[in-house]
Design an enzyme around this catalytic site. Structure first.
Site, PDB file in Angstrom:
ATOM      1  N   GLY A   1     -37.918 -15.384   0.620  1.00  0.00           N
ATOM      2  CA  GLY A   1     -37.750 -13.948   0.457  1.00  0.00           C
ATOM      3  C   GLY A   1     -37.909 -13.608  -1.015  1.00  0.00           C
ATOM      4  O   GLY A   1     -38.785 -14.148  -1.692  1.00  0.00           O
TER       5      GLY A   1
ATOM      6  N   GLY B   1     -50.861 -24.253  -8.957  1.00  0.00           N
ATOM      7  CA  GLY B   1     -50.131 -23.143  -9.563  1.00  0.00           C
ATOM      8  C   GLY B   1     -48.903 -23.607 -10.309  1.00  0.00           C
ATOM      9  O   GLY B   1     -47.834 -22.984 -10.228  1.00  0.00           O
TER      10      GLY B   1
ATOM     11  N   TYR C   1     -51.594  -8.353   1.614  1.00  0.00           N
ATOM     12  CA  TYR C   1     -50.781  -9.495   1.190  1.00  0.00           C
ATOM     13  C   TYR C   1     -50.079 -10.117   2.392  1.00  0.00           C
ATOM     14  O   TYR C   1     -50.088 -11.344   2.565  1.00  0.00           O
ATOM     15  CB  TYR C   1     -49.745  -9.075   0.147  1.00  0.00           C
ATOM     16  CG  TYR C   1     -48.824 -10.208  -0.233  1.00  0.00           C
ATOM     17  CD1 TYR C   1     -49.307 -11.313  -0.914  1.00  0.00           C
ATOM     18  CD2 TYR C   1     -47.470 -10.185   0.119  1.00  0.00           C
ATOM     19  CE1 TYR C   1     -48.468 -12.374  -1.249  1.00  0.00           C
ATOM     20  CE2 TYR C   1     -46.626 -11.230  -0.210  1.00  0.00           C
ATOM     21  CZ  TYR C   1     -47.128 -12.326  -0.899  1.00  0.00           C
ATOM     22  OH  TYR C   1     -46.294 -13.379  -1.209  1.00  0.00           O
TER      23      TYR C   1
ATOM     24  N   ARG D   1     -54.642 -22.305 -13.757  1.00  0.00           N
ATOM     25  CA  ARG D   1     -55.707 -21.667 -14.533  1.00  0.00           C
ATOM     26  C   ARG D   1     -55.461 -21.738 -16.032  1.00  0.00           C
ATOM     27  O   ARG D   1     -56.407 -21.741 -16.812  1.00  0.00           O
ATOM     28  CB  ARG D   1     -55.840 -20.193 -14.120  1.00  0.00           C
ATOM     29  CG  ARG D   1     -56.330 -19.982 -12.692  1.00  0.00           C
ATOM     30  CD  ARG D   1     -56.299 -18.505 -12.325  1.00  0.00           C
ATOM     31  NE  ARG D   1     -54.928 -17.994 -12.319  1.00  0.00           N
ATOM     32  CZ  ARG D   1     -54.618 -16.702 -12.268  1.00  0.00           C
ATOM     33  NH1 ARG D   1     -55.584 -15.791 -12.256  1.00  0.00           N
ATOM     34  NH2 ARG D   1     -53.366 -16.317 -12.238  1.00  0.00           N
TER      35      ARG D   1
ATOM     36  N   THR E   1     -48.226 -23.683 -13.497  1.00  0.00           N
ATOM     37  CA  THR E   1     -48.050 -23.161 -14.849  1.00  0.00           C
ATOM     38  C   THR E   1     -46.759 -22.364 -15.026  1.00  0.00           C
ATOM     39  O   THR E   1     -46.325 -22.136 -16.151  1.00  0.00           O
ATOM     40  CB  THR E   1     -49.230 -22.259 -15.247  1.00  0.00           C
ATOM     41  OG1 THR E   1     -49.352 -21.198 -14.284  1.00  0.00           O
ATOM     42  CG2 THR E   1     -50.530 -23.048 -15.289  1.00  0.00           C
TER      43      THR E   1
ATOM     44  N   LYS F   1     -50.452 -14.009   4.047  1.00  0.00           N
ATOM     45  CA  LYS F   1     -49.348 -14.938   4.269  1.00  0.00           C
ATOM     46  C   LYS F   1     -49.143 -15.226   5.760  1.00  0.00           C
ATOM     47  O   LYS F   1     -48.652 -16.302   6.122  1.00  0.00           O
ATOM     48  CB  LYS F   1     -48.065 -14.402   3.620  1.00  0.00           C
ATOM     49  CG  LYS F   1     -48.105 -14.479   2.096  1.00  0.00           C
ATOM     50  CD  LYS F   1     -48.345 -15.917   1.595  1.00  0.00           C
ATOM     51  CE  LYS F   1     -48.252 -16.032   0.093  1.00  0.00           C
ATOM     52  NZ  LYS F   1     -48.434 -17.431  -0.385  1.00  0.00           N
TER      53      LYS F   1
ATOM     54  N   THR G   1     -39.551 -14.400 -10.178  1.00  0.00           N
ATOM     55  CA  THR G   1     -40.502 -15.177 -10.981  1.00  0.00           C
ATOM     56  C   THR G   1     -41.469 -14.168 -11.593  1.00  0.00           C
ATOM     57  O   THR G   1     -41.155 -12.990 -11.727  1.00  0.00           O
ATOM     58  CB  THR G   1     -41.262 -16.192 -10.118  1.00  0.00           C
ATOM     59  OG1 THR G   1     -42.014 -15.484  -9.121  1.00  0.00           O
ATOM     60  CG2 THR G   1     -40.303 -17.165  -9.429  1.00  0.00           C
ATOM     61  N   GLU G   2     -42.691 -14.595 -11.889  1.00  0.00           N
ATOM     62  CA  GLU G   2     -43.722 -13.679 -12.362  1.00  0.00           C
ATOM     63  C   GLU G   2     -44.335 -12.872 -11.225  1.00  0.00           C
ATOM     64  O   GLU G   2     -45.200 -12.032 -11.452  1.00  0.00           O
ATOM     65  CB  GLU G   2     -44.843 -14.462 -13.052  1.00  0.00           C
ATOM     66  CG  GLU G   2     -44.452 -15.110 -14.362  1.00  0.00           C
ATOM     67  CD  GLU G   2     -45.616 -15.849 -15.000  1.00  0.00           C
ATOM     68  OE1 GLU G   2     -46.619 -16.110 -14.290  1.00  0.00           O
ATOM     69  OE2 GLU G   2     -45.545 -16.155 -16.204  1.00  0.00           O
TER      70      GLU G   2
ATOM     71  N   SER H   1     -44.302 -16.961   2.753  1.00  0.00           N
ATOM     72  CA  SER H   1     -43.468 -15.847   2.295  1.00  0.00           C
ATOM     73  C   SER H   1     -42.830 -15.211   3.514  1.00  0.00           C
ATOM     74  O   SER H   1     -43.328 -15.344   4.640  1.00  0.00           O
ATOM     75  CB  SER H   1     -44.339 -14.813   1.564  1.00  0.00           C
ATOM     76  OG  SER H   1     -43.635 -13.606   1.356  1.00  0.00           O
TER      77      SER H   1
END
Length: 253
Positions: A184, A9, A153, A34, A11, A157, A188-189, A140
């Site tokens: 936390g 990951g 989700y 990707r 990118t 995690k 980011t994206e 996370s």
């Protein structure tokens, strides 16, 4: 010979930040993701700034065959991986369990759990043969507690947290270190991906307080990786000063 870090990951976000930090410290890099154009862009920028070698491997961690074929096709010298950063992961949606999207669930499970396992199985095998290695898994705060509408989700995690402990036990006899890093709120994206490209909704997640940034987590990962060989940092939870729990954030009006 330089040490090697493999970062999934890579990118954008934390993965990209890790690439720069490890390059700064003299590591050669295997960057996976990707989006080939983004990988090549990161590799080019790093090559201009640091005197390290960068190999780019395009695949989706959810694709078991692609993971195996692409990684195993690397030259033997590139399989001398010192540090694996399992960063690839995402969240999709924020719905109560009864309204959850099955497609979202499968994407999260396949990426956050199965993808991590596909990569780890191969690279841990290399590390056992090499006689050294360090696996750093990105978890996370959602792997330490559960929050409303976070259901699947959070479950993925929590699974990563359990895998940290399982890997540590299974790889103990091979002197392979395993570390879990659990951030936390990091701007980011992440939220943009969670909300399917809704930039305005994503932006609101970080309003009124100073969140972590990707560089904060990359430096934390580097701290764990840079300890002497006899030191293993088992688990790190990293929060913004303004955040006490997953849902308890002090926002200035």
């Amino acid at each position: 010979m330089a040490k090697i870090a493999l970062i999934t990951g890579a990118t954008a976000g934390i993965g990209e930040a890790c690439a720069y930090v490890f390059a700064r410290e003299g590591y050669d890099l295997i960057l996976t993701g990707r989006r080939l154009d983004r990988l090549e862009g990161v590799a080019s920028a790093i090559n201009q700034q640091y005197n390290v070698e960068v190999a780019v491997s395009q695949f989706d961690v959810r694709d078991r065959q692609a993971v195996a074929e692409t990684l195993e096709a690397l030259p033997s010298d590139w399989k001398q991986v010192d540090v694996l950063v399992n960063n690839a992961g995402l969240s999709q949606g924020l719905d109560p369990i009864q309204n959850g999207s099955l497609d979202d669930w499968e994407t999260m499970i396949d990426t956050n759990i199965k993808g991590l396992l596909y990569v780890s199985r191969i690279v841990s095998g290399w590390m056992i043969k090499n006689g050294y290695g360090h696996i750093i898994n990105l978890g996370s705060i959602a792997g330490k507690e559960v929050y409303p509408n976070g259901n699947v989700y959070c479950a993925t995690k929590h699974a990563v947290d359990a895998l940290n402990q399982g890997m540590r036990l299974d790889l103990l006899q091979y002197s392979i270190r395993v570390t879990g890093v659990h951030p936390g709120a990091v701007e980011t994206e992440f939220s943009e991906v969670r909300f399917k490209g809704d930039k305005e909704r994503a932006k609101k997640v970080y309003e009124g307080f100073e969140p972590l940034v990707a560089q904060d987590i990359a430096e934390t990962i580097w701290f764990a990786a840079s300890r002497p060989a006899h030191v293993n940092i088992n688990d790190i939870v990293v929060m913004p000063t303004a955040q006490a729990t997953a849902t308890n954030i002090f926002r200035k009006s």
